[in-house]
Design a protein around this motif. Structure first.
Motif, PDB file in Angstrom:
ATOM      1  N   PRO A  61       0.800  -1.228   0.000  1.00 15.75           N
ATOM      2  CA  PRO A  61       0.000   0.000   0.000  1.00 15.75           C
ATOM      3  C   PRO A  61       0.831   1.276   0.000  1.00 15.75           C
ATOM      4  CG  PRO A  61      -0.110  -1.115   2.136  1.00 15.75           C
ATOM      5  CD  PRO A  61       0.541  -2.069   1.185  1.00 15.75           C
ATOM      6  N   SER A  62       2.090   1.181   0.424  1.00 11.48           N
ATOM      7  CA  SER A  62       2.944   2.366   0.495  1.00 11.48           C
ATOM      8  C   SER A  62       3.644   2.679  -0.823  1.00 11.48           C
ATOM      9  CB  SER A  62       4.002   2.174   1.590  1.00 11.48           C
ATOM     10  OG  SER A  62       4.783   1.016   1.342  1.00 11.48           O
ATOM     11  N   VAL A  63       3.435   1.834  -1.843  1.00 12.34           N
ATOM     12  CA  VAL A  63       4.165   1.972  -3.099  1.00 12.34           C
ATOM     13  C   VAL A  63       3.225   2.405  -4.228  1.00 12.34           C
ATOM     14  CG1 VAL A  63       5.544   0.762  -4.843  1.00 12.34           C
ATOM     15  CG2 VAL A  63       5.865   0.252  -2.414  1.00 12.34           C
ATOM     16  N   THR A  64       3.679   3.364  -5.010  1.00 14.82           N
ATOM     17  CA  THR A  64       2.986   3.767  -6.233  1.00 14.82           C
ATOM     18  C   THR A  64       3.625   3.041  -7.407  1.00 14.82           C
ATOM     19  OG1 THR A  64       2.373   5.956  -5.403  1.00 14.82           O
ATOM     20  CG2 THR A  64       2.468   5.684  -7.797  1.00 14.82           C
ATOM     21  N   ASN A  65       2.808   2.409  -8.258  1.00 13.37           N
ATOM     22  CA  ASN A  65       3.294   1.683  -9.426  1.00 13.37           C
ATOM     23  C   ASN A  65       2.727   2.308 -10.696  1.00 13.37           C
ATOM     24  OD1 ASN A  65       4.585  -0.855  -8.079  1.00 13.37           O
ATOM     25  ND2 ASN A  65       2.549  -0.750  -7.161  1.00 13.37           N
ATOM     26  N   LEU A  66       3.598   2.757 -11.585  1.00 20.17           N
ATOM     27  CA  LEU A  66       3.171   3.271 -12.878  1.00 20.17           C
ATOM     28  C   LEU A  66       3.541   2.252 -13.957  1.00 20.17           C
ATOM     29  CD1 LEU A  66       4.302   7.026 -12.689  1.00 20.17           C
ATOM     30  CD2 LEU A  66       2.148   5.988 -11.951  1.00 20.17           C
ATOM     31  N   PRO A  67       2.588   1.827 -14.792  1.00 17.66           N
ATOM     32  CA  PRO A  67       2.904   0.855 -15.856  1.00 17.66           C
ATOM     33  C   PRO A  67       3.962   1.414 -16.802  1.00 17.66           C
ATOM     34  CG  PRO A  67       0.525   1.112 -15.592  1.00 17.66           C
ATOM     35  CD  PRO A  67       1.166   2.206 -14.795  1.00 17.66           C
ATOM     36  N   LEU A  68       4.953   0.589 -17.141  1.00 16.41           N
ATOM     37  CA  LEU A  68       6.046   1.028 -18.006  1.00 16.41           C
ATOM     38  C   LEU A  68       5.989   0.384 -19.386  1.00 16.41           C
ATOM     39  CD1 LEU A  68       9.379   1.195 -15.936  1.00 16.41           C
ATOM     40  CD2 LEU A  68       8.174   3.061 -17.091  1.00 16.41           C
ATOM     41  N   CYS A  69       6.189  -0.932 -19.422  1.00 19.48           N
ATOM     42  CA  CYS A  69       6.303  -1.615 -20.709  1.00 19.48           C
ATOM     43  C   CYS A  69       6.067  -3.102 -20.530  1.00 19.48           C
ATOM     44  CB  CYS A  69       7.680  -1.368 -21.342  1.00 19.48           C
ATOM     45  SG  CYS A  69       9.072  -1.771 -20.246  1.00 19.48           S
ATOM     46  N   SER A  70       5.849  -3.782 -21.638  1.00 13.82           N
ATOM     47  CA  SER A  70       5.637  -5.221 -21.636  1.00 13.82           C
ATOM     48  C   SER A  70       6.525  -5.848 -22.705  1.00 13.82           C
ATOM     49  CB  SER A  70       4.167  -5.539 -21.920  1.00 13.82           C
ATOM     50  OG  SER A  70       3.955  -6.930 -21.990  1.00 13.82           O
ATOM     51  N   TYR A  71       7.282  -6.881 -22.322  1.00 13.79           N
ATOM     52  CA  TYR A  71       8.192  -7.541 -23.259  1.00 13.79           C
ATOM     53  C   TYR A  71       7.782  -8.997 -23.468  1.00 13.79           C
ATOM     54  CZ  TYR A  71      11.448  -3.622 -22.683  1.00 13.79           C
ATOM     55  OH  TYR A  71      12.027  -2.384 -22.682  1.00 13.79           O
ATOM     56  N   PRO A  72       7.250  -9.336 -24.639  1.00  9.05           N
ATOM     57  CA  PRO A  72       6.945 -10.748 -24.931  1.00  9.05           C
ATOM     58  C   PRO A  72       8.236 -11.571 -24.966  1.00  9.05           C
ATOM     59  CG  PRO A  72       5.854  -9.269 -26.480  1.00  9.05           C
ATOM     60  CD  PRO A  72       6.839  -8.440 -25.724  1.00  9.05           C
ATOM     61  N   LEU A  73       8.137 -12.817 -24.506  1.00 10.52           N
ATOM     62  CA  LEU A  73       9.279 -13.719 -24.503  1.00 10.52           C
ATOM     63  C   LEU A  73       9.204 -14.672 -25.693  1.00 10.52           C
ATOM     64  CD1 LEU A  73       9.419 -14.634 -20.705  1.00 10.52           C
ATOM     65  CD2 LEU A  73      10.909 -13.052 -21.926  1.00 10.52           C
ATOM     66  N   LEU A 108       6.915 -10.145 -19.885  1.00  6.42           N
ATOM     67  CA  LEU A 108       7.440  -9.468 -18.702  1.00  6.42           C
ATOM     68  C   LEU A 108       6.780  -8.094 -18.599  1.00  6.42           C
ATOM     69  CD1 LEU A 108      11.254 -10.254 -19.126  1.00  6.42           C
ATOM     70  CD2 LEU A 108       9.456 -11.665 -18.082  1.00  6.42           C
ATOM     71  N   GLU A 109       6.081  -7.846 -17.495  1.00  8.19           N
ATOM     72  CA  GLU A 109       5.396  -6.582 -17.270  1.00  8.19           C
ATOM     73  C   GLU A 109       6.213  -5.745 -16.288  1.00  8.19           C
ATOM     74  OE1 GLU A 109       2.769  -5.851 -18.971  1.00  8.19           O
ATOM     75  OE2 GLU A 109       2.187  -7.819 -19.743  1.00  8.19           O
ATOM     76  N   PHE A 110       6.605  -4.559 -16.716  1.00 10.81           N
ATOM     77  CA  PHE A 110       7.448  -3.707 -15.873  1.00 10.81           C
ATOM     78  C   PHE A 110       6.682  -2.486 -15.372  1.00 10.81           C
ATOM     79  CE2 PHE A 110      10.541  -6.103 -18.284  1.00 10.81           C
ATOM     80  CZ  PHE A 110      11.521  -6.379 -17.335  1.00 10.81           C
ATOM     81  N   THR A 111       7.043  -2.061 -14.176  1.00 15.23           N
ATOM     82  CA  THR A 111       6.473  -0.839 -13.601  1.00 15.23           C
ATOM     83  C   THR A 111       7.594   0.064 -13.091  1.00 15.23           C
ATOM     84  OG1 THR A 111       6.263  -1.809 -11.376  1.00 15.23           O
ATOM     85  CG2 THR A 111       4.362  -2.017 -12.874  1.00 15.23           C
ATOM     86  N   ALA A 112       7.276   1.352 -13.010  1.00 18.98           N
ATOM     87  CA  ALA A 112       8.129   2.306 -12.303  1.00 18.98           C
ATOM     88  C   ALA A 112       7.522   2.454 -10.915  1.00 18.98           C
ATOM     89  CB  ALA A 112       8.163   3.649 -13.026  1.00 18.98           C
ATOM     90  N   SER A 113       8.229   2.001  -9.895  1.00 23.43           N
ATOM     91  CA  SER A 113       7.669   1.917  -8.546  1.00 23.43           C
ATOM     92  C   SER A 113       8.461   2.787  -7.578  1.00 23.43           C
ATOM     93  CB  SER A 113       7.674   0.460  -8.065  1.00 23.43           C
ATOM     94  OG  SER A 113       6.936  -0.360  -8.954  1.00 23.43           O
ATOM     95  N   PHE A 114       7.725   3.523  -6.744  1.00 21.61           N
ATOM     96  CA  PHE A 114       8.372   4.374  -5.737  1.00 21.61           C
ATOM     97  C   PHE A 114       7.458   4.492  -4.522  1.00 21.61           C
ATOM     98  CE2 PHE A 114       5.997   7.032  -8.664  1.00 21.61           C
ATOM     99  CZ  PHE A 114       5.298   7.912  -7.848  1.00 21.61           C
TER     100      PHE A 114
END
Length: 301
Positions: free
Chosen positions: A152-164, A264-270
């Motif tokens: 709950p203390s973390v903000t996640n912004l969607p970044l990118c998705s990389y198919p394998l 692979l789903e990536f986020t920018a988290s802070f």
């Protein structure tokens, strides 16, 4: 009221440690204790139960914490309204998954430096599990990782998705298309480290499909995985965005299989509090750079 004391109060309340707060603010533990004592004297209340282990907020401390957080947010918004990017200075501690290093990290750092020239960047490249730990421990300000981080203390912004994709060296005597992982079993599967989502997903699929004789060569280094695969050591599952140059050069080829691990789903988290304006602004910029890179990659394809 001294804003530095308010910031220290929120930081100690979040970390539940005077020592960790001192490390975050590059000062000594006595200095942190002095700030808190000064704030308590100014307010006429006790904010922390120092006898608890770890230290905890008193009832009055819990009551005042949301107001302190709002004060820091208002101060940050005040600075942002001034539209002076030079206000963002100091060091941003950035953690990055290696997949992003091989794609758009350099473009992001260039844009970040252009927008915030007074900001220094300290880059750590590691696997997601370690980045998540360091983010929650506040030794990182911002992390680009396989997210989101479910806290709950973390903000996640969607970044990118990389198919394998499954890839192998042309030197391996393997058909271009196989029906299942069982046909890959004679060769080691080269993939991400054992404490990562891709490895766990592959291992679970192998177990469910009852495929025997599978051996894994794992590495926390994507560069090492690429090199081992190109040298014909085994078959790998790698992001297409990373493998594409090697495929184009003929050092790797795609192996079609009826099952491939999830993208692979990536986020920018802070962390949300105490508010870190540099991390928030950098995260927003990263989403723009990642979207631009994805668009350019689509156009090239």
């Amino acid at each position: 009221m001294n804003l530095k004391r308010i910031e220290t109060f929120v930081l100690v309340a979040t970390l539940r440690s005077f020592r960790k707060a001192a490390e975050q603010q590059f000062t000594t533990q006595p200095a942190i204790s002095s700030r808190i004592a000064g704030l308590e004297k100014e307010l006429g209340v006790i904010l922390f139960d120092r006898d608890a282990s770890p230290i905890s907020l008193t009832a009055k401390g819990r009551e005042l914490l949301p107001y302190a957080e709002k004060m820091l947010i208002s101060a940050e918004q005040f600075e942002r309204r001034a539209e002076n990017n030079a206000l963002l200075s100091g060091t941003l501690r950035l953690g990055v998954s290696e997949s992003i290093v091989h794609t758009w990290l350099t473009a992001f750092l260039r844009c970040l430096h252009d927008k915030f020239p007074s900001l220094d960047i300290d880059v750590t490249v590691d696997v997601t599990s370690n980045l998540r730990h360091d983010l929650l421990d506040r030794t990182l300000d911002l992390a680009f990782l396989m997210g989101p981080v479910s806290e709950p203390s973390v903000t996640n912004l969607p970044l990118c998705s990389y198919p394998l994709a499954w890839v192998a060296s042309p030197s391996i005597a393997l058909p271009d298309s196989v029906e299942s992982l069982e046909h890959l079993a004679p060769w080691p599967i080269i993939t991400y480290a054992r404490n990562t989502l891709p490895f766990c997903e592959i291992k679970e699929h192998v177990a469910q499909a009852d495929v025997s004789g599978v051996h894994f060569f794992t590495s926390s280094s994507l560069s090492a995985c690429l090199r081992m695969t190109a040298d014909g050591l085994g078959v790998a599952t790698l992001p297409m965005a990373i493998a594409a140059p090697e495929i184009a050069s003929g050092r790797l080829r795609i192996v079609e299989c009826n099952w491939t691990p999830s993208p692979l789903e990536f986020t920018a988290s802070f962390m949300r509090a105490p508010l870190n304006g540099a991390a928030q602004e950098a995260a927003k910029l990263a989403t723009q750079v990642a979207a631009r890179h994805a668009g350019e990659h689509t156009l090239i394809e």
